[in-house]
Design a protein around this motif. Structure first.
Motif, PDB file in Angstrom:
ATOM      1  N   TYR A  33       0.817  -1.212   0.000  1.00 26.08           N
ATOM      2  CA  TYR A  33       0.000   0.000   0.000  1.00 26.08           C
ATOM      3  C   TYR A  33       0.853   1.266   0.000  1.00 26.08           C
ATOM      4  O   TYR A  33       0.432   2.305  -0.516  1.00 26.08           O
ATOM      5  N   SER A  34       2.052   1.195   0.575  1.00 25.56           N
ATOM      6  CA  SER A  34       2.917   2.381   0.626  1.00 25.56           C
ATOM      7  C   SER A  34       3.362   2.815  -0.761  1.00 25.56           C
ATOM      8  O   SER A  34       3.496   4.012  -1.034  1.00 25.56           O
ATOM      9  N   PHE A  35       3.609   1.832  -1.623  1.00 24.72           N
ATOM     10  CA  PHE A  35       4.172   2.131  -2.943  1.00 24.72           C
ATOM     11  C   PHE A  35       3.145   1.980  -4.064  1.00 24.72           C
ATOM     12  O   PHE A  35       3.516   1.788  -5.214  1.00 24.72           O
ATOM     13  N   THR A  36       1.856   2.058  -3.724  1.00 32.29           N
ATOM     14  CA  THR A  36       0.816   2.009  -4.755  1.00 32.29           C
ATOM     15  C   THR A  36      -0.181   3.143  -4.539  1.00 32.29           C
ATOM     16  O   THR A  36      -0.286   3.704  -3.446  1.00 32.29           O
ATOM     17  N   ASP A  37      -0.905   3.468  -5.593  1.00 32.23           N
ATOM     18  CA  ASP A  37      -1.961   4.471  -5.484  1.00 32.23           C
ATOM     19  C   ASP A  37      -3.311   3.772  -5.410  1.00 32.23           C
ATOM     20  O   ASP A  37      -3.392   2.546  -5.283  1.00 32.23           O
ATOM     21  N   SER A  38      -4.380   4.554  -5.493  1.00 37.89           N
ATOM     22  CA  SER A  38      -5.729   4.004  -5.364  1.00 37.89           C
ATOM     23  C   SER A  38      -6.074   3.040  -6.491  1.00 37.89           C
ATOM     24  O   SER A  38      -6.985   2.216  -6.349  1.00 37.89           O
ATOM     25  N   ASP A  39      -5.355   3.132  -7.606  1.00 41.25           N
ATOM     26  CA  ASP A  39      -5.593   2.228  -8.730  1.00 41.25           C
ATOM     27  C   ASP A  39      -4.705   0.988  -8.691  1.00 41.25           C
ATOM     28  O   ASP A  39      -4.752   0.158  -9.605  1.00 41.25           O
ATOM     29  N   GLY A  40      -3.871   0.886  -7.656  1.00 42.52           N
ATOM     30  CA  GLY A  40      -2.985  -0.269  -7.536  1.00 42.52           C
ATOM     31  C   GLY A  40      -1.706  -0.152  -8.322  1.00 42.52           C
ATOM     32  O   GLY A  40      -0.951  -1.123  -8.427  1.00 42.52           O
ATOM     33  N   LYS A  41      -1.432   1.037  -8.890  1.00 37.79           N
ATOM     34  CA  LYS A  41      -0.218   1.230  -9.676  1.00 37.79           C
ATOM     35  C   LYS A  41       0.941   1.641  -8.759  1.00 37.79           C
ATOM     36  O   LYS A  41       0.754   2.390  -7.795  1.00 37.79           O
ATOM     37  N   ILE A  42       2.134   1.166  -9.093  1.00 33.53           N
ATOM     38  CA  ILE A  42       3.315   1.497  -8.291  1.00 33.53           C
ATOM     39  C   ILE A  42       3.638   2.977  -8.442  1.00 33.53           C
ATOM     40  O   ILE A  42       3.687   3.516  -9.549  1.00 33.53           O
ATOM     41  N   THR A  43       3.872   3.634  -7.301  1.00 28.30           N
ATOM     42  CA  THR A  43       4.162   5.058  -7.313  1.00 28.30           C
ATOM     43  C   THR A  43       4.974   5.436  -6.077  1.00 28.30           C
ATOM     44  O   THR A  43       4.919   4.746  -5.050  1.00 28.30           O
ATOM     45  N   PHE A  44       5.736   6.526  -6.191  1.00 23.09           N
ATOM     46  CA  PHE A  44       6.487   7.078  -5.062  1.00 23.09           C
ATOM     47  C   PHE A  44       5.874   8.390  -4.582  1.00 23.09           C
ATOM     48  O   PHE A  44       6.443   9.060  -3.720  1.00 23.09           O
TER      49      PHE A  44
END
Length: 260
Positions: A33-44
């Motif tokens: 959950y830390s490295f994903t957004d609401s759509d489940g995509k990896i993000t920082f």
């Protein structure tokens, strides 16, 4: 009758299952959950937003200040108490030590509620001194965790070290500063670690003593209450990183002291 052979590997299986279910799996969920957004995509962006937002950085700074002051006050109170209990010529030391430990056996909410009533009696309105009340509450709650490790180290320091320092010409203050204090450093580090890290996140004391300011624990709670698992998990990972860094530094310091 066939003899049952139980090896160490077999005995470790329940422990490994426990670790996987209750440590590794929850940590993996937090990392996801830390490295994903609401759509489940990896993000920082979760971490970037935290370190670029003045409000969240202010919360982190406030948490550190509260934890540092609480730790310092606990240390100032705990070391003399632990030293007197360990080295003083006092009867029934065990009973005196139990007096400091007994609050740990009482329900946390009851302890803080009792403290709240005492502070209300003297201050009439707790909203006037929220920061001071928070430090008092934190100190009251965490003081035994500072006393115990220091006491444990001091009680194991042989009195002959102090006597040797006095025989070599040092006065009591010099002998304490150059012998006893350095030898008790491990207990101090352990106590500081046990107080500083929980004090950064214990927002219940703030809530019960009418301190409306957020600390890191409050921020995590607010995110999860709003079902924002991504930001809540991200802050949890940041705190976990801080805990690991402090633990590693304290462990390295203890190892250096042992080698010396």
């Amino acid at each position: 009758m066939k003899k049952i052979n139980i090896s160490r590997k077999n005995l470790s299986i329940p422990y490994m299952i426990y670790m996987v279910c209750f440590v590794v799996a929850p940590l993996a969920v937090l990392l996801f959950y830390s490295f994903t957004d609401s759509d489940g995509k990896i993000t920082f962006h979760n971490f970037i937003n935290f370190f670029t937002d003045g409000n969240t950085l202010g919360t982190l700074l406030y948490s550190v200040v509260v934890a540092l002051i609480t730790t310092l006050v606990c240390l100032i109170i705990a070391y003399p108490v632990a030293f007197i209990l360990a080295k003083g010529h006092i009867k029934n030391k065990t009973i005196l030590l139990m007096i400091f430990i007994m609050p740990m056996w009482i329900n946390f909410t009851l302890r803080i509620t009792a403290l709240k009533e005492i502070l209300t009696f003297f201050e009439k309105n707790l909203a006037y001194f929220p920061f001071v009340n928070t430090i008092i509450g934190m100190t009251y709650d965490f003081l035994p965790f500072m006393i115990l490790p220091i006491y444990t180290v001091l009680i194991n320091i042989d009195d002959c070290y102090m006597e040797a320092g006095l025989d070599l010409g040092a006065d009591k203050v010099q002998a304490f500063m150059k012998i006893i204090l350095p030898m008790s450093k491990a207990g101090i580090i352990s106590g500081v670690t046990m107080v500083f890290l929980p004090a950064m996140t214990n927002y219940v004391i703030l809530d019960m003593l009418y301190n409306s300011t957020y600390i890191m624990g409050s921020l995590i709670g607010s995110y999860f209450s709003a079902y924002d698992w991504h930001n809540g998990s991200m802050i949890s990972i940041i705190l976990l990183t801080i805990i690991i860094i402090v633990t590693v530094l304290s462990t390295d310091s203890n190892h250096k002291e042992e080698r010396l």
